[in-house]
Motif scaffolding. Structure first.
Motif, PDB file in Angstrom:
ATOM      1  N   ASN A 143      67.879 109.410  46.777  1.00 60.10           N
ATOM      2  CA  ASN A 143      69.211 109.452  46.163  1.00 60.10           C
ATOM      3  C   ASN A 143      69.263 108.963  44.717  1.00 60.10           C
ATOM      4  O   ASN A 143      70.161 109.303  43.972  1.00 60.10           O
ATOM      5  CB  ASN A 143      70.162 108.589  46.999  1.00 60.10           C
ATOM      6  CG  ASN A 143      69.750 107.128  46.986  1.00 60.10           C
ATOM      7  OD1 ASN A 143      68.591 106.806  47.231  1.00 60.10           O
ATOM      8  ND2 ASN A 143      70.663 106.242  46.669  1.00 60.10           N
ATOM      9  N   ASN A 144      68.304 108.112  44.348  1.00 58.22           N
ATOM     10  CA  ASN A 144      68.404 107.510  43.011  1.00 58.22           C
ATOM     11  C   ASN A 144      67.096 107.622  42.232  1.00 58.22           C
ATOM     12  O   ASN A 144      66.932 107.009  41.189  1.00 58.22           O
ATOM     13  CB  ASN A 144      68.793 106.034  43.135  1.00 58.22           C
ATOM     14  CG  ASN A 144      67.820 105.253  43.993  1.00 58.22           C
ATOM     15  OD1 ASN A 144      66.650 105.618  44.117  1.00 58.22           O
ATOM     16  ND2 ASN A 144      68.287 104.182  44.590  1.00 58.22           N
ATOM     17  N   LYS A 145      66.165 108.414  42.781  1.00 60.50           N
ATOM     18  CA  LYS A 145      64.822 108.490  42.225  1.00 60.50           C
ATOM     19  C   LYS A 145      64.833 108.912  40.754  1.00 60.50           C
ATOM     20  O   LYS A 145      64.163 108.313  39.912  1.00 60.50           O
ATOM     21  CB  LYS A 145      64.066 109.545  43.044  1.00 60.50           C
ATOM     22  CG  LYS A 145      62.597 109.509  42.877  1.00 60.50           C
ATOM     23  CD  LYS A 145      62.009 110.471  43.871  1.00 60.50           C
ATOM     24  CE  LYS A 145      60.613 110.814  43.414  1.00 60.50           C
ATOM     25  NZ  LYS A 145      60.007 111.820  44.211  1.00 60.50           N
ATOM     26  N   GLY A 169      77.884 108.223  39.422  1.00 61.64           N
ATOM     27  CA  GLY A 169      77.838 108.268  40.885  1.00 61.64           C
ATOM     28  C   GLY A 169      78.946 107.405  41.460  1.00 61.64           C
ATOM     29  O   GLY A 169      79.607 106.659  40.726  1.00 61.64           O
ATOM     30  N   GLY A 170      79.140 107.508  42.777  1.00 56.59           N
ATOM     31  CA  GLY A 170      80.232 106.794  43.450  1.00 56.59           C
ATOM     32  C   GLY A 170      80.094 105.281  43.368  1.00 56.59           C
ATOM     33  O   GLY A 170      79.094 104.742  42.911  1.00 56.59           O
ATOM     34  N   SER A 171      81.153 104.614  43.847  1.00 61.12           N
ATOM     35  CA  SER A 171      81.206 103.162  43.757  1.00 61.12           C
ATOM     36  C   SER A 171      80.168 102.497  44.682  1.00 61.12           C
ATOM     37  O   SER A 171      79.919 102.978  45.778  1.00 61.12           O
ATOM     38  CB  SER A 171      82.616 102.732  44.141  1.00 61.12           C
ATOM     39  OG  SER A 171      82.640 101.370  44.342  1.00 61.12           O
ATOM     40  N   GLY A 172      79.589 101.440  44.208  1.00 64.86           N
ATOM     41  CA  GLY A 172      78.680 100.647  45.035  1.00 64.86           C
ATOM     42  C   GLY A 172      77.337 101.282  45.287  1.00 64.86           C
ATOM     43  O   GLY A 172      76.647 100.956  46.254  1.00 64.86           O
ATOM     44  N   LEU A 173      76.914 102.202  44.420  1.00 68.23           N
ATOM     45  CA  LEU A 173      75.644 102.889  44.657  1.00 68.23           C
ATOM     46  C   LEU A 173      74.523 102.410  43.735  1.00 68.23           C
ATOM     47  O   LEU A 173      73.429 102.972  43.746  1.00 68.23           O
ATOM     48  CB  LEU A 173      75.820 104.405  44.532  1.00 68.23           C
ATOM     49  CG  LEU A 173      76.787 105.029  45.535  1.00 68.23           C
ATOM     50  CD1 LEU A 173      76.835 106.529  45.370  1.00 68.23           C
ATOM     51  CD2 LEU A 173      76.392 104.686  46.963  1.00 68.23           C
ATOM     52  N   GLY A 174      74.796 101.400  42.904  1.00 68.77           N
ATOM     53  CA  GLY A 174      73.698 100.828  42.121  1.00 68.77           C
ATOM     54  C   GLY A 174      73.699 101.161  40.637  1.00 68.77           C
ATOM     55  O   GLY A 174      72.700 100.952  39.963  1.00 68.77           O
ATOM     56  N   LYS A 175      74.833 101.639  40.111  1.00 68.87           N
ATOM     57  CA  LYS A 175      74.869 101.987  38.681  1.00 68.87           C
ATOM     58  C   LYS A 175      74.755 100.739  37.805  1.00 68.87           C
ATOM     59  O   LYS A 175      73.926 100.680  36.897  1.00 68.87           O
ATOM     60  CB  LYS A 175      76.169 102.728  38.340  1.00 68.87           C
ATOM     61  CG  LYS A 175      76.354 104.029  39.094  1.00 68.87           C
ATOM     62  CD  LYS A 175      77.612 104.731  38.679  1.00 68.87           C
ATOM     63  CE  LYS A 175      78.883 103.945  38.978  1.00 68.87           C
ATOM     64  NZ  LYS A 175      79.172 103.776  40.409  1.00 68.87           N
ATOM     65  N   THR A 176      75.579  99.746  38.108  1.00 72.86           N
ATOM     66  CA  THR A 176      75.534  98.514  37.317  1.00 72.86           C
ATOM     67  C   THR A 176      74.155  97.867  37.440  1.00 72.86           C
ATOM     68  O   THR A 176      73.598  97.356  36.464  1.00 72.86           O
ATOM     69  CB  THR A 176      76.636  97.542  37.808  1.00 72.86           C
ATOM     70  OG1 THR A 176      77.892  98.170  37.606  1.00 72.86           O
ATOM     71  CG2 THR A 176      76.595  96.241  37.053  1.00 72.86           C
ATOM     72  N   ASN A 339      77.996 103.101  51.077  1.00 68.39           N
ATOM     73  CA  ASN A 339      78.138 102.230  49.930  1.00 68.39           C
ATOM     74  C   ASN A 339      77.180 101.047  50.073  1.00 68.39           C
ATOM     75  O   ASN A 339      77.242 100.307  51.051  1.00 68.39           O
ATOM     76  CB  ASN A 339      79.608 101.782  49.978  1.00 68.39           C
ATOM     77  CG  ASN A 339      80.006 100.907  48.843  1.00 68.39           C
ATOM     78  OD1 ASN A 339      79.257 100.002  48.470  1.00 68.39           O
ATOM     79  ND2 ASN A 339      81.164 101.150  48.299  1.00 68.39           N
ATOM     80  N   VAL A 340      76.304 100.882  49.105  1.00 64.49           N
ATOM     81  CA  VAL A 340      75.323  99.803  49.211  1.00 64.49           C
ATOM     82  C   VAL A 340      75.991  98.436  49.073  1.00 64.49           C
ATOM     83  O   VAL A 340      75.565  97.460  49.670  1.00 64.49           O
ATOM     84  CB  VAL A 340      74.215  99.944  48.139  1.00 64.49           C
ATOM     85  CG1 VAL A 340      73.164  98.885  48.300  1.00 64.49           C
ATOM     86  CG2 VAL A 340      73.589 101.319  48.209  1.00 64.49           C
ATOM     87  N   ARG A 341      77.075  98.393  48.305  1.00 64.55           N
ATOM     88  CA  ARG A 341      77.766  97.110  48.146  1.00 64.55           C
ATOM     89  C   ARG A 341      78.265  96.609  49.492  1.00 64.55           C
ATOM     90  O   ARG A 341      78.139  95.433  49.827  1.00 64.55           O
ATOM     91  CB  ARG A 341      78.919  97.244  47.153  1.00 64.55           C
ATOM     92  CG  ARG A 341      79.589  95.905  46.859  1.00 64.55           C
ATOM     93  CD  ARG A 341      80.682  96.018  45.815  1.00 64.55           C
ATOM     94  NE  ARG A 341      80.145  96.408  44.531  1.00 64.55           N
ATOM     95  CZ  ARG A 341      80.493  97.510  43.887  1.00 64.55           C
ATOM     96  NH1 ARG A 341      81.383  98.322  44.420  1.00 64.55           N
ATOM     97  NH2 ARG A 341      79.964  97.810  42.726  1.00 64.55           N
TER      98      ARG A 341
HETATM   99  P1  ADP Z   1      77.998 100.416  41.207  1.00 65.65           P
HETATM  100  O1  ADP Z   1      77.903  99.836  39.838  1.00 65.65           O
HETATM  101  O2  ADP Z   1      77.408 101.774  41.309  1.00 65.65           O
HETATM  102  O3  ADP Z   1      79.377 100.367  41.770  1.00 65.65           O
HETATM  103  P2  ADP Z   1      76.319  98.175  41.887  1.00 65.65           P
HETATM  104  O4  ADP Z   1      75.216  98.400  40.928  1.00 65.65           O
HETATM  105  O5  ADP Z   1      77.280  97.095  41.572  1.00 65.65           O
HETATM  106  O6  ADP Z   1      77.095  99.537  42.168  1.00 65.65           O
HETATM  107  O7  ADP Z   1      75.677  97.953  43.331  1.00 65.65           O
HETATM  108  C1  ADP Z   1      76.374  97.308  44.386  1.00 65.65           C
HETATM  109  C2  ADP Z   1      75.443  96.353  45.087  1.00 65.65           C
HETATM  110  O8  ADP Z   1      74.459  97.075  45.780  1.00 65.65           O
HETATM  111  C3  ADP Z   1      74.709  95.450  44.112  1.00 65.65           C
HETATM  112  O9  ADP Z   1      74.624  94.160  44.642  1.00 65.65           O
HETATM  113  C4  ADP Z   1      73.342  96.069  43.989  1.00 65.65           C
HETATM  114  O10 ADP Z   1      72.347  95.101  43.745  1.00 65.65           O
HETATM  115  C5  ADP Z   1      73.157  96.718  45.354  1.00 65.65           C
HETATM  116  N1  ADP Z   1      72.349  97.938  45.269  1.00 65.65           N
HETATM  117  C6  ADP Z   1      72.781  99.182  45.009  1.00 65.65           C
HETATM  118  N2  ADP Z   1      71.784 100.066  45.030  1.00 65.65           N
HETATM  119  C7  ADP Z   1      70.678  99.367  45.315  1.00 65.65           C
HETATM  120  C8  ADP Z   1      69.286  99.716  45.477  1.00 65.65           C
HETATM  121  N3  ADP Z   1      68.868 100.968  45.347  1.00 65.65           N
HETATM  122  N4  ADP Z   1      68.414  98.723  45.758  1.00 65.65           N
HETATM  123  C9  ADP Z   1      68.846  97.457  45.894  1.00 65.65           C
HETATM  124  N5  ADP Z   1      70.120  97.071  45.767  1.00 65.65           N
HETATM  125  C10 ADP Z   1      71.022  98.003  45.474  1.00 65.65           C
END
Ligand code: ADP
Ligand code: MG
Length: 471
Positions: A143-145, A169-176, A339-341
Motif C-alpha cells: 500500500n505504501n511501497k 491518501g486517507g487519514s491515519g495511513l502514515g502521511k505525516t 486506519n493505522v492510527r
Molecule cells: P496520516 O498523516 O496519514 O493521517 P499518520 O502519519 O499520522 O497518518 O499515521 C497515523 C499513525 O499510524 C502514526 O502513529 C504512524 O506512526 C502510524 N503508521 C501509519 N503507517 C504506518 C506504517 N506503515 N508503519 C508504522 N506505523 C505507521
C-alpha cells in the motif's frame, strides 16, 4: 550436510524468493530466517519471530518450489520457532537502539557547532519534528511501497529528482510519518541543511497573524511582520508541508504558498506536501497552484492489507516489548482494517490496560477491552456477502452455492477477500459462512490480492465495495 552447503542453497533460494514473494513478506519474514539443516528432503530454517511460522505457512508452497528448483529435486520447506534466536534478536535490537541514539546525539552536536544555533531548543522548534516518525519504524507494504521509496529518494538527494513530492491518501495511513521521516533522515545525514516541517494550519495562522499585525501599524509598505513570515519559509533548504488540503479555497494563503513554492523551487530547494486528496481534487484552488503540486511526483498511500497490518502490530509489540500472541495480532489486524492510527490506538489501549491490570493478552480479553461487540455489529461476513451479492446482482444463495458461472465465482472470490480483510474472523470461520474449506478461502483471498495488483477494474470494484460495507 555441511553448513556451508546449506547456507549456499538458502542464499540461492533467497535470490528466487526476492522476486516471487510479496516484498513485505520477503523482507519481514524470510530474510531474517536462519538456514538450519537439510535432511530427508526437508530443508529446515529457524526463526526468532513468533509470527513467522504462521505467516510463512501460507507461503510454504512458493518457498518449497524455489528450494526444489535450486536443488533440482523435490524439497520441502520447514520453519521452526527458536527461543534462543528470539532472545538474540531482542538483544541486538536493544544494542542497535542504544547505538542509534548515541549517533543521533553526536550528529546533533555536530550540527549545533556547525551552525550558529543558540542551542538544542531552538533547533528542535525550528524543525518541528517528532522523534517518533522515522523511516526505520515505518512498515513497508504494497500500500505504501512507492511513497516510501520516493520519500527515501528525496531524503537522500533533496531538491534533485522529485520536486515537489506530493504524498496523498486517507487519514491515519502514515502521511505525516513519512513526511517527518524525510526530515529526520536529512537532519541526520546532512546536518547542515535547514529543514522546516509545518502543518498547513500553522502556515495559515502565521500568515493571518503577520497580516493582522501589519495592519495595526497601517504601514502599508515594508511590512516587517510579512517579511519575517516570508523569511521563515523561504530561507530553508527543505520545506515539509503537512495537510496542504487545508489551504484550499483560502485565496490569500494559496497566493502566499504559491510564491513560497516558486521561490524555493527556483532555488532548487526541496518541497514535500502531504494531502488527504490528489491535486486534481483541489476544486477551489487556482490552476497555477494545482499545476505546481503536480509538476514533481505524485505518490499515493492506500489502506494496508492484512499482512501489512499484522506486520505493523508485530513491530509495535516488539518495539514496546509487549508479548502479543499471533491470534491476537491476527484478530486486531482484522478488526482495524481502515486506519493505522486506530490500529495503533487499539494497541496502546490494550498494552496499557493489560499491563496495569496484569492481564495476559488474549483474544477474549482484547475483545472486552475494545468493546468488540459494538464494532462487530458494523462489519460481519454475512453483511459482506449481502452487499457483494447486491452489487453484482446475484443472490446470496448463489454466492454460497457451488455454482461455477464466471460472474458468480468472481463475486464469491471478492466476497471472500473482503471478508478476510474486513472482519477479524479466521479462515475456518469464513469457510463455514461460504460453505467451503478453509484452504479454499485462503486460496481465494490470495488470488484476489494478487489479481488486484494488475487489474485496475477489480481494485476499483473492491474500493467501492469497501466503502459500501463501511457505510
Ligand atoms: P496520516 O498523516 O496519514 O493521517 P499518520 O502519519 O499520522 O497518518 O499515521 C497515523 C499513525 O499510524 C502514526 O502513529 C504512524 O506512526 C502510524 N503508521 C501509519 N503507517 C504506518 C506504517 N506503515 N508503519 C508504522 N506505523 C505507521
Ligand atoms: Mg497527518
Amino acid at each position: 550436510m555441511e553448513d556451508e552447503l546449506i547456507k549456499k542453497i538458502w542464499d540461492d533460494t533467497l535470490v528466487i524468493l526476492k522476486d516471487t514473494l510479496l516484498s513485505t513478506t520477503y523482507e519481514t519474514w524470510v530474510v531474517p530466517l536462519v538456514a538450519h539443516s537439510f535432511e530427508d528432503n526437508c530443508f529446515c530454517t529457524l526463526t526468532g519471530q513468533n509470527l513467522a511460522v504462521a505467516i510463512l505457512q501460507k507461503n510454504n508452497k512458493e518457498i518449497s518450489k524455489a528450494l526444489s528448483k535450486v536443488c533440482g529435486k523435490d524439497v520441502y520447506f520447514k520453519v521452526v520457532y527458536d527461543e534462543q534466536l528470539h532472545q538474540q534478536l531482542e538483544k541486538e535490537k536493544q544494542k542497535n537502539k542504544k547505538e542509534e541514539q548515541k549517533e543521533f546525539i553526536k550528529n546533533l552536536e555536530n550540527r549545533i557547532t556547525a551552525s550558529r544555533y543558540d542551542g538544542l531548543k531552538q533547533m528542535r522548534s525550528d524543525c518541528n519534528l517528532n522523534l517518533k516518525y522515522k523511516f526505520d519504524n515505518f512498515v513497508v507494504g504494497a500500500n505504501n511501497k512507492f511513497a516510501h521509496a520516493v520519500a527515501l529518494a528525496v531524503a537522500k538527494d533533496p531538491g534533485k529528482q522529485y520536486n515537489p513530492l506530493f504524498i496523498y491518501g486517507g487519514s491515519g495511513l502514515g502521511k505525516t510519518h513519512l513526511l517527518q521521516a524525510i526530515g529526520h533522515d536529512i537532519l541526520f545525514h546532512k546536518p547542515k541543511l535547514k529543514v522546516k516541517y509545518v502543518k498547513a494550519e500553522e502556515f495559515i495562522n502565521d500568515l493571518v497573524n503577520a497580516l493582522a499585525r501589519g495592519m495595526d501599524k497601517a504601514s502599508g509598505k515594508n511590512n516587517k511582520k510579512m517579511n519575517e513570515f516570508r523569511d521563515k519559509y523561504r530561507t530553508v533548504d527543505v520545506l515539509l508541508v503537512d495537510d496542504i488540503q487545508l489551504i484550499e479555497g483560502k485565496v490569500r494563503t494559496e497566493e502566499e504558498m504559491f510564491n513560497t513554492f516558486e521561490t524555493l523551487h527556483n532555488a532548487g530547494k526541496q518541497i514535500v506536501f502531504t494531502s488527504d486528496r490528489a491535486p486534481d481534487k483541489f476544486e477551489n484552488s487556482p490552476d497555477r497552484l494545482k499545476t505546481r503540486f503536480q509538476m514533481g511526483l505524485l505518490a499515493d498511500i492506500q489502506v494496508p492489507d492484512i499482512e501489512t497490518r499484522m506486520a505493523i502490530l508485530t513491530k509495535l509489540a516488539s518495539d514496546n516489548s509487549v508479548n502479543m500472541p499471533v491470534d491476537v495480532i491476527e484478530f486486531l489486524a482484522g478488526v482495524y482494517n481502515k486506519n493505522v492510527r486506530e490500529l495503533e490506538g487499539a494497541f496502546n489501549t490494550i498494552s496499557a490496560y493489560t499491563s496495569i491490570n496484569e492481564l495476559p493478552v488474549t483474544v477474549e480479553i482484547v475483545k472486552k477491552i475494545i468493546n468488540y461487540s459494538e464494532k462487530r455489529k458494523t462489519v460481519t461476513v454475512e453483511g459482506i456477502i449481502d452487499i457483494v451479492a447486491g452489487y453484482y446482482n446475484i443472490s446470496v444463495d448463489d454466492i454460497k452455492s457451488t455454482n461455477r458461472m464466471a460472474k458468480t465465482a468472481n463475486a464469491r472470490q471478492i466476497a471472500i477477500y473482503l471478508a478476510k480483510e474486513m472482519t477479524g474472523e479466521s479462515y475456518p470461520y469464513i469457510g463455514e459462512c461460504f460453505n467451503r474449506k478453509h484452504t479454499t478461502i485462503m486460496y481465494s483471498h490470495e488470488k484476489v490480492k494478487s489479481d488486484m495488483v494488475h487489474d485496475r477494474n477489480l481494485s476499483l470494484d473492491i474500493k467501492e465495495l469497501t466503502d459500501k460495507i463501511n457505510m
